[in-house]
Design an enzyme around this catalytic site. Structure first.
Site, PDB file in Angstrom:
ATOM      1  N   TYR A   1     -48.218  -7.106   3.050  1.00 55.50           N
ATOM      2  CA  TYR A   1     -48.110  -8.077   2.062  1.00 55.50           C
ATOM      3  C   TYR A   1     -48.890  -8.463   0.782  1.00 55.50           C
ATOM      4  O   TYR A   1     -49.225  -9.359   0.343  1.00 55.50           O
ATOM      5  CB  TYR A   1     -47.900  -9.449   2.905  1.00 55.50           C
ATOM      6  CG  TYR A   1     -46.949  -9.569   4.224  1.00 55.50           C
ATOM      7  CD1 TYR A   1     -45.387  -9.429   3.821  1.00 55.50           C
ATOM      8  CD2 TYR A   1     -47.614  -9.166   5.429  1.00 55.50           C
ATOM      9  CE1 TYR A   1     -44.745  -9.195   4.889  1.00 55.50           C
ATOM     10  CE2 TYR A   1     -46.736  -9.040   6.416  1.00 55.50           C
ATOM     11  CZ  TYR A   1     -45.190  -9.068   6.238  1.00 55.50           C
ATOM     12  OH  TYR A   1     -44.414  -8.702   7.320  1.00 55.50           O
TER      13      TYR A   1
ATOM     14  N   CYS B   1     -53.290 -17.706 -15.571  1.00 56.16           N
ATOM     15  CA  CYS B   1     -53.427 -18.973 -16.129  1.00 56.16           C
ATOM     16  C   CYS B   1     -52.707 -19.927 -15.214  1.00 56.16           C
ATOM     17  O   CYS B   1     -51.669 -20.500 -15.566  1.00 56.16           O
ATOM     18  CB  CYS B   1     -52.527 -19.166 -17.484  1.00 56.16           C
ATOM     19  SG  CYS B   1     -53.535 -17.814 -18.635  1.00 56.16           S
ATOM     20  N   GLU B   2     -53.468 -20.034 -14.075  1.00 53.56           N
ATOM     21  CA  GLU B   2     -52.836 -20.659 -12.975  1.00 53.56           C
ATOM     22  C   GLU B   2     -54.209 -21.115 -12.206  1.00 53.56           C
ATOM     23  O   GLU B   2     -54.926 -20.378 -11.757  1.00 53.56           O
ATOM     24  CB  GLU B   2     -52.089 -20.232 -11.966  1.00 53.56           C
ATOM     25  CG  GLU B   2     -50.905 -19.643 -12.377  1.00 53.56           C
ATOM     26  CD  GLU B   2     -49.595 -20.787 -12.647  1.00 53.56           C
ATOM     27  OE1 GLU B   2     -49.843 -21.987 -12.070  1.00 53.56           O
ATOM     28  OE2 GLU B   2     -48.664 -20.494 -13.267  1.00 53.56           O
TER      29      GLU B   2
ATOM     30  N   TYR C   1     -50.624 -18.734   1.057  1.00 48.04           N
ATOM     31  CA  TYR C   1     -50.641 -19.130   2.486  1.00 48.04           C
ATOM     32  C   TYR C   1     -52.048 -19.585   2.543  1.00 48.04           C
ATOM     33  O   TYR C   1     -52.695 -19.990   3.715  1.00 48.04           O
ATOM     34  CB  TYR C   1     -50.799 -18.191   3.226  1.00 48.04           C
ATOM     35  CG  TYR C   1     -49.465 -17.111   3.295  1.00 48.04           C
ATOM     36  CD1 TYR C   1     -48.103 -17.651   3.378  1.00 48.04           C
ATOM     37  CD2 TYR C   1     -49.368 -15.940   2.696  1.00 48.04           C
ATOM     38  CE1 TYR C   1     -46.986 -16.926   3.345  1.00 48.04           C
ATOM     39  CE2 TYR C   1     -48.284 -14.967   2.765  1.00 48.04           C
ATOM     40  CZ  TYR C   1     -47.202 -15.444   2.919  1.00 48.04           C
ATOM     41  OH  TYR C   1     -46.035 -14.773   3.200  1.00 48.04           O
TER      42      TYR C   1
ATOM     43  N   GLY D   1     -44.898  -4.949  11.552  1.00 41.89           N
ATOM     44  CA  GLY D   1     -45.205  -4.932   9.917  1.00 41.89           C
ATOM     45  C   GLY D   1     -46.663  -4.966   9.925  1.00 41.89           C
ATOM     46  O   GLY D   1     -47.568  -3.914   9.997  1.00 41.89           O
ATOM     47  N   ARG D   2     -47.242  -5.997   9.862  1.00 38.22           N
ATOM     48  CA  ARG D   2     -48.795  -6.344   9.476  1.00 38.22           C
ATOM     49  C   ARG D   2     -49.642  -5.445  10.252  1.00 38.22           C
ATOM     50  O   ARG D   2     -50.505  -4.940   9.998  1.00 38.22           O
ATOM     51  CB  ARG D   2     -48.936  -7.520   9.761  1.00 38.22           C
ATOM     52  CG  ARG D   2     -50.195  -8.321   9.273  1.00 38.22           C
ATOM     53  CD  ARG D   2     -50.579  -9.703   9.671  1.00 38.22           C
ATOM     54  NE  ARG D   2     -49.269 -10.550   9.503  1.00 38.22           N
ATOM     55  CZ  ARG D   2     -49.484 -11.404   8.117  1.00 38.22           C
ATOM     56  NH1 ARG D   2     -50.572 -11.215   7.448  1.00 38.22           N
ATOM     57  NH2 ARG D   2     -48.288 -12.106   8.178  1.00 38.22           N
TER      58      ARG D   2
ATOM     59  N   GLU E   1     -40.473  -4.510  15.896  1.00 39.63           N
ATOM     60  CA  GLU E   1     -40.544  -4.470  14.380  1.00 39.63           C
ATOM     61  C   GLU E   1     -41.958  -4.671  14.069  1.00 39.63           C
ATOM     62  O   GLU E   1     -42.004  -5.739  13.171  1.00 39.63           O
ATOM     63  CB  GLU E   1     -39.528  -5.525  13.981  1.00 39.63           C
ATOM     64  CG  GLU E   1     -38.081  -5.026  14.326  1.00 39.63           C
ATOM     65  CD  GLU E   1     -37.100  -6.290  13.854  1.00 39.63           C
ATOM     66  OE1 GLU E   1     -37.759  -7.365  13.401  1.00 39.63           O
ATOM     67  OE2 GLU E   1     -35.677  -5.919  13.978  1.00 39.63           O
TER      68      GLU E   1
ATOM     69  N   GLY F   1     -44.560  -9.253  14.139  1.00 37.35           N
ATOM     70  CA  GLY F   1     -45.241 -10.416  14.239  1.00 37.35           C
ATOM     71  C   GLY F   1     -46.641 -10.433  14.815  1.00 37.35           C
ATOM     72  O   GLY F   1     -47.531 -11.387  14.624  1.00 37.35           O
TER      73      GLY F   1
HETATM   74  C1  LIG Z   1     -41.379  -9.985   8.597  1.00 32.08           C
HETATM   75  C2  LIG Z   1     -40.371  -9.412   9.711  1.00 32.08           C
HETATM   76  C3  LIG Z   1     -41.136  -8.576  10.599  1.00 32.08           C
HETATM   77  C4  LIG Z   1     -42.385  -8.063  10.532  1.00 32.08           C
HETATM   78  O1  LIG Z   1     -43.320  -9.132  10.566  1.00 32.08           O
HETATM   79  P1  LIG Z   1     -44.889  -8.868  10.939  1.00 32.08           P
HETATM   80  O2  LIG Z   1     -45.526 -10.033  11.225  1.00 32.08           O
HETATM   81  O3  LIG Z   1     -45.587  -8.102   9.587  1.00 32.08           O
HETATM   82  O4  LIG Z   1     -45.122  -7.824  12.146  1.00 32.08           O
HETATM   83  C5  LIG Z   1     -40.071  -8.011  11.542  1.00 32.08           C
HETATM   84  N1  LIG Z   1     -38.934  -8.657  11.763  1.00 32.08           N
HETATM   85  C6  LIG Z   1     -38.479  -9.454  10.833  1.00 32.08           C
HETATM   86  C7  LIG Z   1     -37.100  -9.694  11.051  1.00 32.08           C
HETATM   87  C8  LIG Z   1     -39.286  -9.833   9.797  1.00 32.08           C
HETATM   88  O5  LIG Z   1     -38.646 -10.508   8.816  1.00 32.08           O
END
Ligand SMILES: *Cc1c(COP(=O)(O)O)cnc(C)c1O
Length: 426
Positions: free
Chosen positions: A373, A344-345, A317, A276-277, A274, A239
């Site tokens: 994403y 076409c949106e 978003y 991601g972004r 975890e 997150g």
């Molecule tokens: C999407 C997700 C993440 C990663 O979120 P980021 O904002 O990209 O870091 C981690 N854990 C779970 C369970 C997720 O669904």
């Protein structure tokens, strides 16, 4: 921080001209910088040097197997949310004992697939899911390692579509029922409780919601301990946000510092993260070619060859992505314009009223910070073939996903015999 920069007015990714890639791979094309990915991973890992957590890259942010493999080669595990993602992580060489599986809707088939692959743990999101995992494990003659995803009811102050730890969100088990859920799980013969899990949302710029949630989780963990349920793994999700425009996203050092000081003396198991972004977001751009310009008297449009099917974040978003000309003209007057795609949106846009130079047909633009994403949320809407993906490493670049061709669009489709195909061209 990333390795996309202008040199003599030309946009480069590391040592490669972006135009060279666009000319060879065609447009639209996603370009990722390996150096940026590596740097982000190392910064994140270093920030947590004290706790030495297991970093499980959240695969849904960018699922290309080259990206997963790159993190895997640096020691990363994976956070997956589907059987398809498990398949990808295997192709990318991630050690199954470093895989955690989240998601509110795991199917029996997906659960069995994950059990057969001996993953580290399931982050369970409902009491019914405990039952399904228990019986799947029973059928396979194994004990399923489980953690419970707790919904701590904390507002992460992010976009409502990406907050996940509020009571009204579908994710996790409400913290008030967490003890019950653990007791139910403990009573199952084929379940082994090993962890606790949370993930409160995405694009968090402030660490305080994470700390508040963490405190609730620690309190819960203590209560579990009193009941003889011991937690080995604490998964606090991902997150952490990035800067798209002018957000002041917390640096991983601060994020780590606050988390480590909250955990200090209260938890001596393994921390799982975890991200991601924060690992991939700024490491990718989407390069698109200008198709047409038009001016309706009150508004100017730049129509480019990428659409919302390639990058849905602005439509979905209202996300902001910086847009840069790949070739920066020496003298360029800025004019307010809408940057839109061919779909076409009316929702198919990348920017409204953005001040940009007036570009010509065939000029290239780069949408910045789309490594997370971006491609992973792309689709074939309007029967558009999906973009190519390229990874740059120093002065080399590699096409890590070919541009789709028309035949890919109809893969698996067929016309049943009761419908007479009239044209001989079919
Ligand atoms: C999407 C997700 C993440 C990663 O979120 P980021 O904002 O990209 O870091 C981690 N854990 C779970 C369970 C997720 O669904």
């Amino acid at each position: 921080m990333h390795f996309f920069e202008y040199r003599n007015g030309e946009l480069y990714c590391e040592e490669v001209r972006v135009k060279t890639i666009a000319d060879e791979a065609g447009t639209p094309v996603y370009i990722y910088s390996a150096r940026t990915l590596q740097r982000h991973y190392n910064v994140f890992k270093k920030a947590f040097a004290k706790t030495k957590p297991l970093i499980c890259y959240s695969v849904k942010a960018n699922s290309n197997i080259a990206v997963i493999a790159l993190f895997s080669s640096m020691g990363s595990g994976a956070d997956i949310v589907s059987g398809g993602e498990l398949f990808r992580t295997k192709k990318a060489g991630i050690d199954s004992k470093k895989i955690v599986y989240s998601g509110v809707g795991k199917t029996l088939r997906e659960i069995s697939y994950a059990l057969e692959n001996d993953i580290l743990m399931f982050n369970v999101e409902s009491i019914e899911e405990i039952d399904v995992i228990n019986s799947a494990a029973g059928r396979l003659g194994v004990k399923a390692p489980v953690s419970i995803r707790v919904n701590p009811d904390i507002d992460p102050f992010t976009h409502p579509y990406i907050s996940t730890g509020l009571k009204k969100n579908k994710f996790g088990i409400d913290i008030r029922y967490a003890i019950d859920a653990y007791s139910i799980a403990r009573a199952k013969p084929n379940i082994r409780i090993i962890g606790i899990d949370m993930h409160i949302g995405s694009q968090l710029t402030d660490v305080s919601p994470v700390v508040s949630a963490l405190k609730k989780i620690l309190k819960l963990m203590k209560e579990l301990g009193q009941r003889g349920i011991n937690i080995k793994y604490m998964d606090i999700g991902g997150g952490l946000g990035i800067t798209y425009k002018d957000e002041k996203a917390a640096h991983p050092e601060r994020y780590a510092g606050e988390i480590e000081s909250t955990l200090k003396g209260s938890f001596d198991g393994t921390l799982i993260l975890e991200p991601g972004r924060v690992l991939v977001g700024n490491a990718g751009i989407l390069v698109s070619r200008v198709l047409y310009r038009k001016d309706n008297g009150s508004k100017r449009f730049m129509i480019v060859d990428a659409g919302m099917n390639d990058l849905i974040r602005p439509s979905f978003y209202g996300a902001y992505h910086e847009i840069l000309p790949v070739h920066k003209a020496a003298q360029s007057r800025l004019v307010k314009q809408d940057v839109v795609g061919p779909i076409c949106e009316s929702g198919d846009f990348f920017a409204h009223g953005r001040s940009l130079p007036v570009l010509e047909r065939e000029d290239l633009v780069a949408l910045m910070s789309v490594g997370a994403y971006g491609f992973s949320m792309s689709s074939n809407y309007n029967s558009r073939t999906r973009a190519a993906e390229v990874i740059v490493n120093g002065s080399d670049y590699f096409i890590v996903r070919k541009r789709e061709i028309n035949n890919d669009l109809i893969k698996g489709e067929q016309i049943p015999s009761f419908i007479k195909v009239r044209s001989k061209n079919a």
